[in-house]
Design an enzyme around this catalytic site. Structure first.
Site, short mmCIF file in Angstrom:
data_model
loop_
_atom_site.label_atom_id
_atom_site.label_comp_id
_atom_site.label_asym_id
_atom_site.label_seq_id
_atom_site.Cartn_x
_atom_site.Cartn_y
_atom_site.Cartn_z
CG ASP A 122 46.19 45.14 48.78
OD1 ASP A 122 45.47 45.54 47.85
OD2 ASP A 122 47.27 44.52 48.57
CG ASP B 76 30.95 40.82 35.89
OD1 ASP B 76 29.95 40.67 35.15
OD2 ASP B 76 32.00 41.39 35.52
CB ALA C 232 33.23 42.48 39.78
CD GLU D 68 34.04 34.23 33.20
OE1 GLU D 68 34.34 34.81 32.13
OE2 GLU D 68 34.23 34.72 34.33
CG HIS E 253 34.08 38.48 32.64
ND1 HIS E 253 35.04 37.50 32.81
CD2 HIS E 253 34.72 39.65 32.90
CE1 HIS E 253 36.19 38.05 33.15
NE2 HIS E 253 36.03 39.37 33.22
N GLY F 124 31.73 43.51 33.85
CA GLY F 124 32.12 44.58 34.77
C GLY F 124 32.82 45.74 34.08
N GLY F 125 33.69 45.40 33.15
CA GLY F 125 34.47 46.45 32.48
C GLY F 125 33.93 46.81 31.11
P1 NAI Z 1 45.19 45.68 40.73
O1 NAI Z 1 46.38 44.86 40.41
O2 NAI Z 1 45.25 47.14 40.58
O3 NAI Z 1 44.75 45.38 42.25
C1 NAI Z 1 44.76 44.11 42.83
C2 NAI Z 1 45.04 44.30 44.31
O4 NAI Z 1 44.88 43.05 44.96
C3 NAI Z 1 46.47 44.78 44.59
O5 NAI Z 1 46.44 45.91 45.44
C4 NAI Z 1 47.11 43.57 45.26
O6 NAI Z 1 48.12 43.94 46.19
C5 NAI Z 1 45.91 42.94 45.94
N1 NAI Z 1 46.09 41.53 46.27
C6 NAI Z 1 46.77 40.57 45.59
N2 NAI Z 1 46.67 39.39 46.23
C7 NAI Z 1 45.90 39.60 47.33
C8 NAI Z 1 45.43 38.77 48.37
N3 NAI Z 1 45.74 37.46 48.41
N4 NAI Z 1 44.69 39.32 49.34
C9 NAI Z 1 44.39 40.65 49.32
N5 NAI Z 1 44.81 41.50 48.35
C10 NAI Z 1 45.54 40.97 47.37
O7 NAI Z 1 44.00 45.06 39.88
P2 NAI Z 1 42.65 45.76 39.44
O8 NAI Z 1 42.84 46.45 38.16
O9 NAI Z 1 42.10 46.51 40.58
O10 NAI Z 1 41.75 44.47 39.16
C11 NAI Z 1 41.28 43.66 40.22
C12 NAI Z 1 40.63 42.40 39.68
O11 NAI Z 1 39.52 42.75 38.85
C13 NAI Z 1 41.55 41.55 38.81
O12 NAI Z 1 41.33 40.20 39.11
C14 NAI Z 1 41.06 41.82 37.41
O13 NAI Z 1 41.35 40.74 36.56
C15 NAI Z 1 39.58 41.99 37.64
N6 NAI Z 1 38.86 42.72 36.58
C16 NAI Z 1 37.59 42.32 36.29
C17 NAI Z 1 36.87 42.96 35.30
C18 NAI Z 1 35.49 42.53 34.97
O14 NAI Z 1 35.04 42.73 33.86
N7 NAI Z 1 34.77 41.95 35.91
C19 NAI Z 1 37.44 44.06 34.54
C20 NAI Z 1 38.74 44.49 35.01
C21 NAI Z 1 39.42 43.81 35.98
#
Ligand code: NAI
Length: 409
Positions: A181, A264, A238, A269, A292, A294-295
């Site tokens: 991270d 996903d 995802a 899309e 899409h 996932g959630g």
């Molecule tokens: P979050 O904000 O809790 O976690 C994201 C993490 O990525 C943070 O710890 C951040 O420091 C880290 N990060 C940011 N830039 C980075 C980089 N360049 N290299 C490494 N780490 C980096 O977000 P959350 O809730 O965990 O969501 C993660 C992803 O999942 C988001 O893109 C969100 O949009 C997506 N998502 C997808 C869903 C789906 O249906 N497939 C549903 C919900 C979220």
């Protein structure tokens, strides 16, 4: 015990787009009986017509809230986005009108993590390919390239809500969890933090991406990164479609370097279920493609309903703005036996002085005061001895720069 005793039935709550019924229940339990629900979205014209009478509005991702809407919605106190994203809301316009906006950033975390865990188990066993062959009449009974997940290394990129949750689940089935991270994070369980993404890519059996979409993560996994992954690595995305260079992944799959993948999310899309979905990855049997989702689970819908309704109710009853996407965040204690005055204003110098001058002139006994600002807004919450705040409220509303003023008692 009820925190305040103002008449909630005077506040009009409108919930659009078939928001889960638990949201309605939460409002009703807290005395918000003036509630209208719609199973679908409204047209822009219908929304503009309703705008002047709404105090709290719940939407999902299809309702566009424009600057024109906010200008008409003069009584609007807060908007709840019963989803993750808030792109559908003109946040600048909401902020300019002093309307707080909330969403549900964690409600579907578990759903995404579970899907990824399921996919990685299937991919390590080569099931997507065997499934596709069986559908075409081919019987491929073989243990070749079929592995248990136990003791395999899962490399998580982006150890936020979803990444960390996935790590916990993966450990429960015996995986060795490592993560990278950009921000140092507390490793949960036995997970280990890796300081270089390249190290993670070189050593993982499964790589799962859980980063946000931004400039730094655009094509984060490109040809060079795919090249340093161990032969046969499973890749899962995802997070957001822009994070993986799809052409590079297609080439790596064609070359047999990547053992399988699950996606996903995609750079482009379909906008609705009526539009066709196209991807160069459709040719590979060892790639799981999902729309899409996932959630998208029933549990997540329930969580979202309860989380966002809870935030709107808390803001209305108590003034707390914790996790608002556009408001200064204030987490307030309860205020039994007190009046609580909420003053939202443009962040201009001298407003707090003017507020306190009015309290002083009115001989109001302040028992607690909280101020938070962001570059655009100032939010002052003042607790005063019971029955003293009402006379000051109208004067507070007339301070230049005031956007909203409310009293809770
Ligand atoms: P979050 O904000 O809790 O976690 C994201 C993490 O990525 C943070 O710890 C951040 O420091 C880290 N990060 C940011 N830039 C980075 C980089 N360049 N290299 C490494 N780490 C980096 O977000 P959350 O809730 O965990 O969501 C993660 C992803 O999942 C988001 O893109 C969100 O949009 C997506 N998502 C997808 C869903 C789906 O249906 N497939 C549903 C919900 C979220």
């Amino acid at each position: 015990m009820r925190e305040t005793s103002f008449d909630r039935s005077k506040l009009q709550v409108t919930l659009l787009e078939g928001i889960h019924g638990d949201a309605e229940l939460r409002f009703q339990e807290h005395g918000y009986s003036n509630l209208t629900t719609y199973s679908k979205g409204l047209s822009a014209a219908e929304l503009l017509e309703l705008a002047p009478n709404i105090h709290f509005l719940g939407i999902r991702s299809r309702t566009q809230l424009t600057s024109e809407f906010f200008q008409r919605a003069q009584k609007l106190v807060a908007v709840g986005c019963f989803c993750i994203g808030t792109n559908q809301v003109d946040l600048d316009a909401a902020t300019a009108q002093g309307v707080a906006v909330f969403n549900a950033p964690f409600s579907n975390t578990r759903s995404v993590a579970e899907l990824v865990l399921g996919e990685l188990i299937l991919l390590l066993r080569g099931i997507p390919e065997k499934n596709a062959l069986a559908h075409r009449g081919v019987w491929q009974k073989s243990a070749k390239d079929s592995y248990e997940v136990r003791n395999k290394r899962l490399g998580i990129i982006g150890y936020g809500n979803i990444g960390a949750q996935l790590g916990v689940l993966a450990e429960a089935v015996g995986m060795d969890v490592a993560f990278y991270d950009v921000v140092p994070k507390l490793p949960l369980g036995n997970a280990s933090m890796v300081h270089q993404m390249e190290t993670l890519l070189e050593t993982s059996d499964v790589v799962s991406l859980h980063v946000p979409a931004n400039d730094a993560t655009n094509n984060l996994i490109d040809a060079a990164k795919l090249k340093i992954m161990k032969p046969g690595t499973i890749l899962i995305n995802a997070s957001r479609g822009t994070v993986v260079d799809i052409d590079a992944l297609t080439a790596a799959l064609k070359a047999g370097r990547i053992g399988g993948a699950a996606l996903d999310v995609f750079p482009v899309e379909p906008k609705s279920n009526q539009e066709a979905f196209e991807s160069p990855l459709q040719e590979f049997d060892n790639v799981i493609l999902t729309p899409h989702v996932g959630g998208s689970t029933q549990e997540a819908q329930v969580n979202i309903a309860s989380e966002v309704a809870g935030k709107l109710i808390r803001y209305s009853d108590n003034g707390s703005t914790l996790t608002s996407v556009n408001f200064p965040e204030v987490n307030l204690p309860e205020h039994p036996g007190q009046h609580r005055i909420l003053h939202v204003h443009r962040n201009e110098p001298g407003i707090l002085t003017q507020i306190n001058k009015i309290f002083s002139n009115e001989k109001v006994n302040i028992t607690g005061q909280y101020l938070q600002t962001n570059p655009i807004l100032g939010y002052v919450v003042t607790d005063v001895a019971q029955a003293q705040g009402v006379s000051a409220l109208e004067q507070l509303k007339s301070i230049p720069g005031t956007l909203k003023a409310r009293i809770l008692f």
